[in-house]
Motif scaffolding. Structure first.
Motif, PDB file in Angstrom:
ATOM      1  N   TYR A  11       0.866  -1.179   0.000  1.00  0.00           N
ATOM      2  CA  TYR A  11       0.000   0.000   0.000  1.00  0.00           C
ATOM      3  C   TYR A  11       0.900   1.226   0.000  1.00  0.00           C
ATOM      4  O   TYR A  11       1.402   1.645   1.037  1.00  0.00           O
ATOM      5  N   GLY A  12       1.169   1.778  -1.188  1.00  0.00           N
ATOM      6  CA  GLY A  12       2.056   2.940  -1.299  1.00  0.00           C
ATOM      7  C   GLY A  12       2.849   2.835  -2.581  1.00  0.00           C
ATOM      8  O   GLY A  12       2.969   1.748  -3.169  1.00  0.00           O
ATOM      9  N   VAL A  13       3.383   3.966  -3.006  1.00  0.00           N
ATOM     10  CA  VAL A  13       4.155   3.933  -4.255  1.00  0.00           C
ATOM     11  C   VAL A  13       5.607   3.524  -4.011  1.00  0.00           C
ATOM     12  O   VAL A  13       6.199   2.789  -4.789  1.00  0.00           O
ATOM     13  N   GLY A  14       6.203   4.001  -2.914  1.00  0.00           N
ATOM     14  CA  GLY A  14       7.597   3.661  -2.591  1.00  0.00           C
ATOM     15  C   GLY A  14       7.663   2.201  -2.166  1.00  0.00           C
ATOM     16  O   GLY A  14       6.754   1.710  -1.490  1.00  0.00           O
ATOM     17  N   PHE A  15       8.732   1.516  -2.576  1.00  0.00           N
ATOM     18  CA  PHE A  15       8.760   0.077  -2.245  1.00  0.00           C
ATOM     19  C   PHE A  15      10.117  -0.370  -1.708  1.00  0.00           C
ATOM     20  O   PHE A  15      10.443  -1.547  -1.722  1.00  0.00           O
ATOM     21  N   VAL A  34      -1.991   7.087  -8.190  1.00  0.00           N
ATOM     22  CA  VAL A  34      -3.149   7.589  -7.433  1.00  0.00           C
ATOM     23  C   VAL A  34      -2.761   8.619  -6.374  1.00  0.00           C
ATOM     24  O   VAL A  34      -3.619   9.375  -5.910  1.00  0.00           O
ATOM     25  N   LEU A  35      -1.488   8.645  -5.963  1.00  0.00           N
ATOM     26  CA  LEU A  35      -1.123   9.606  -4.920  1.00  0.00           C
ATOM     27  C   LEU A  35      -0.276  10.759  -5.448  1.00  0.00           C
ATOM     28  O   LEU A  35       0.186  11.609  -4.680  1.00  0.00           O
ATOM     29  N   THR A  36      -0.113  10.827  -6.756  1.00  0.00           N
ATOM     30  CA  THR A  36       0.747  11.859  -7.340  1.00  0.00           C
ATOM     31  C   THR A  36       0.278  13.267  -6.968  1.00  0.00           C
ATOM     32  O   THR A  36       1.066  14.090  -6.475  1.00  0.00           O
ATOM     33  N   SER A  40       9.936  12.960  -0.364  1.00  0.00           N
ATOM     34  CA  SER A  40      10.261  11.667  -0.978  1.00  0.00           C
ATOM     35  C   SER A  40      10.528  10.622   0.102  1.00  0.00           C
ATOM     36  O   SER A  40       9.594   9.952   0.558  1.00  0.00           O
ATOM     37  N   ARG A  41      11.765  10.507   0.533  1.00  0.00           N
ATOM     38  CA  ARG A  41      12.099   9.607   1.628  1.00  0.00           C
ATOM     39  C   ARG A  41      13.112  10.305   2.529  1.00  0.00           C
ATOM     40  O   ARG A  41      14.007  11.018   2.050  1.00  0.00           O
ATOM     41  N   GLY A  42      12.998  10.032   3.837  1.00  0.00           N
ATOM     42  CA  GLY A  42      13.822  10.732   4.811  1.00  0.00           C
ATOM     43  C   GLY A  42      15.310  10.530   4.621  1.00  0.00           C
ATOM     44  O   GLY A  42      16.108  11.455   4.820  1.00  0.00           O
ATOM     45  N   PRO A  48       3.940  15.031   9.463  1.00  0.00           N
ATOM     46  CA  PRO A  48       4.061  13.605   9.833  1.00  0.00           C
ATOM     47  C   PRO A  48       3.845  12.635   8.664  1.00  0.00           C
ATOM     48  O   PRO A  48       2.937  11.828   8.707  1.00  0.00           O
ATOM     49  N   HIS A  49       4.671  12.683   7.661  1.00  0.00           N
ATOM     50  CA  HIS A  49       4.607  11.775   6.502  1.00  0.00           C
ATOM     51  C   HIS A  49       3.158  11.561   6.060  1.00  0.00           C
ATOM     52  O   HIS A  49       2.658  10.440   6.097  1.00  0.00           O
ATOM     53  N   PHE A  50       2.523  12.669   5.650  1.00  0.00           N
ATOM     54  CA  PHE A  50       1.147  12.487   5.172  1.00  0.00           C
ATOM     55  C   PHE A  50       0.910  13.103   3.794  1.00  0.00           C
ATOM     56  O   PHE A  50      -0.184  13.565   3.484  1.00  0.00           O
ATOM     57  N   GLY A  51       1.948  13.015   2.962  1.00  0.00           N
ATOM     58  CA  GLY A  51       1.813  13.518   1.589  1.00  0.00           C
ATOM     59  C   GLY A  51       0.613  12.934   0.865  1.00  0.00           C
ATOM     60  O   GLY A  51      -0.092  13.630   0.131  1.00  0.00           O
ATOM     61  N   SER A  52       0.377  11.662   1.054  1.00  0.00           N
ATOM     62  CA  SER A  52      -0.749  11.006   0.350  1.00  0.00           C
ATOM     63  C   SER A  52      -2.021  11.013   1.196  1.00  0.00           C
ATOM     64  O   SER A  52      -3.005  10.363   0.846  1.00  0.00           O
ATOM     65  N   GLY A  53      -1.983  11.766   2.288  1.00  0.00           N
ATOM     66  CA  GLY A  53      -3.016  11.583   3.313  1.00  0.00           C
ATOM     67  C   GLY A  53      -4.339  12.291   3.142  1.00  0.00           C
ATOM     68  O   GLY A  53      -4.879  12.785   4.131  1.00  0.00           O
ATOM     69  N   ALA A  95      -8.142   5.472  -2.697  1.00  0.00           N
ATOM     70  CA  ALA A  95      -7.676   5.086  -4.045  1.00  0.00           C
ATOM     71  C   ALA A  95      -6.452   4.163  -3.962  1.00  0.00           C
ATOM     72  O   ALA A  95      -6.306   3.228  -4.762  1.00  0.00           O
ATOM     73  N   MET A  96      -5.586   4.402  -2.985  1.00  0.00           N
ATOM     74  CA  MET A  96      -4.411   3.531  -2.820  1.00  0.00           C
ATOM     75  C   MET A  96      -4.849   2.111  -2.470  1.00  0.00           C
ATOM     76  O   MET A  96      -4.348   1.126  -3.006  1.00  0.00           O
ATOM     77  N   GLY A  97      -5.809   2.029  -1.548  1.00  0.00           N
ATOM     78  CA  GLY A  97      -6.305   0.707  -1.159  1.00  0.00           C
ATOM     79  C   GLY A  97      -6.971  -0.004  -2.327  1.00  0.00           C
ATOM     80  O   GLY A  97      -6.780  -1.214  -2.537  1.00  0.00           O
TER      81      GLY A  97
END
Ligand code: DGY
Length: 324
Positions: A77-81, A102-104, A242-244, A289-294, A301-303
């Motif tokens: 569940y998420g684009v980063g893997f 979906v989270l762009t 992006s990523r920490g 708090p890491h909620f870019g897609s939130g 849509a991610m689910g």
């Protein structure tokens, strides 16, 4: 409870998606919404046909050791893997999918929020009013930095970088620079009148705002270290959605504290959910708090995108987002 393949969700998902999945699969939810332990993840690998992790789970090679693995698909569940070891999964014949596209827009929105918030001192302003420190309007009060017409440097010009470019260019008249090791079609750059920088250093030296849109890989770890932060202009701002681990956070905190950089806006951190005291202490760092897609819409849509991948996998058809 529906029969069918057994699906384990490692965290609580939006109710709409959980209900949808529960109608089609033998679904195990995580009602407590606590991160699953390694032992619980191993048990899930042994019992579930599909394991659906998030960025907070590490599905590494060691997890499979000593487990009679039943899992045939990991629907992340998420684009980063980067939290899923694709090689280890592939070696066991386990398919892996993610949730791109979906989270762009929501992530690009948050990059703009951070850019604006850092430049216009939004966090500070809020704290000022809520702390009852405000004494009224005056010409020199809490002056920030103008955004309109400035230069934005995008490190990574994939889907999210391009979405940020459109917002910045069409909404704020910003000049767009980008640096990307992968080729970018001319028409894509032309749409936002963007200029490619051959080197990252060239971009860092020219931008008033730098926004990071690269994945977490061994090559990008601490890409923004003391030296590269030092190449940015002292009046510039750094934004990271992006990523920490792409940023050396302590080097960033030093630069912000010493005035070598004007400000930063961060949605992601190395070692989440820990955020270094050095950053917390700074007024010129906007911290989310890491909620870019939130947004609710995006999280649903991610689910549903995971659901599409599961459906294709179990039907034996091509998965839309197969990584391995
Ligand atoms: C992702 O999808 O990779 C985000 O970081 C979580 O939404």
């Amino acid at each position: 409870m529906a029969n069918g393949p057994k699906v384990v969700l490692t965290r609580a998902w939006p109710e709409e998606v959980e209900s949808y999945l529960a109608e089609r699969y033998d679904l195990t939810r995580n009602e407590a919404d606590e991160p699953m332990s390694e032992a619980a993840l191993r048990a899930a690998l042994a019992e579930a046909d599909a394991l659906c992790p998030t960025v907070t789970d590490r599905i590494h090679a060691g997890l499979y050791e000593g487990v009679e693995v039943r899992t045939r698909i990991i629907g992340s569940y998420g684009v980063g893997f980067e939290h899923v070891d694709l090689e280890a999964a592939g070696a066991r014949g386990i398919a892996v999918s993610n949730t791109p596209e979906v989270l762009t827009d929501c992530t690009a929105d948050i990059a703009m929020v951070l850019l604006l918030a850092a430049a216009r001192r939004i966090g500070e302003g809020e704290r000022h009013v809520r702390g009852r420190a405000w004494t009224g309007w005056r010409p020199t009060h809490m002056m920030g930095t103008r955004v309109t017409g400035k230069t934005l440097g995008l490190v990574g010009f994939g889907r999210i970088g391009r979405a940020v470019a459109r917002r910045a260019h069409f909404g704020f008249g910003m000049k767009i620079l980008f640096h990307d090791p992968f080729p970018v079609p001319e028409e894509v750059a032309a749409e936002v009148d963007a200029t490619a920088c051959e080197t990252l250093d060239e971009l860092l030296g020219a931008a008033d705002f730098v926004s990071l849109h690269c994945p977490s890989t061994p090559e990008t770890r601490h890409l923004m270290n003391t030296e590269r932060i030092g190449r940015m202009q002292p009046h510039a701002f750094l934004v990271n959605t992006s990523r920490g681990d792409v940023v050396d956070q302590l080097a960033l905190a030093d630069a912000l504290r010493e005035g070598r950089l004007a400000g930063a806006g961060l949605d992601v951190y190395e070692g989440e959910p820990n955020v270094p005291e050095e950053l917390i202490a700074l007024e010129n760092a906007v911290l989310l708090p890491h909620f870019g897609s939130g947004s609710r819409e995006t999280r649903i849509a991610m689910g549903m995108r995971v659901a599409e991948n599961l459906a294709a996998f179990f039907a034996g058809t091509e998965m839309p987002d197969r990584l391995v």
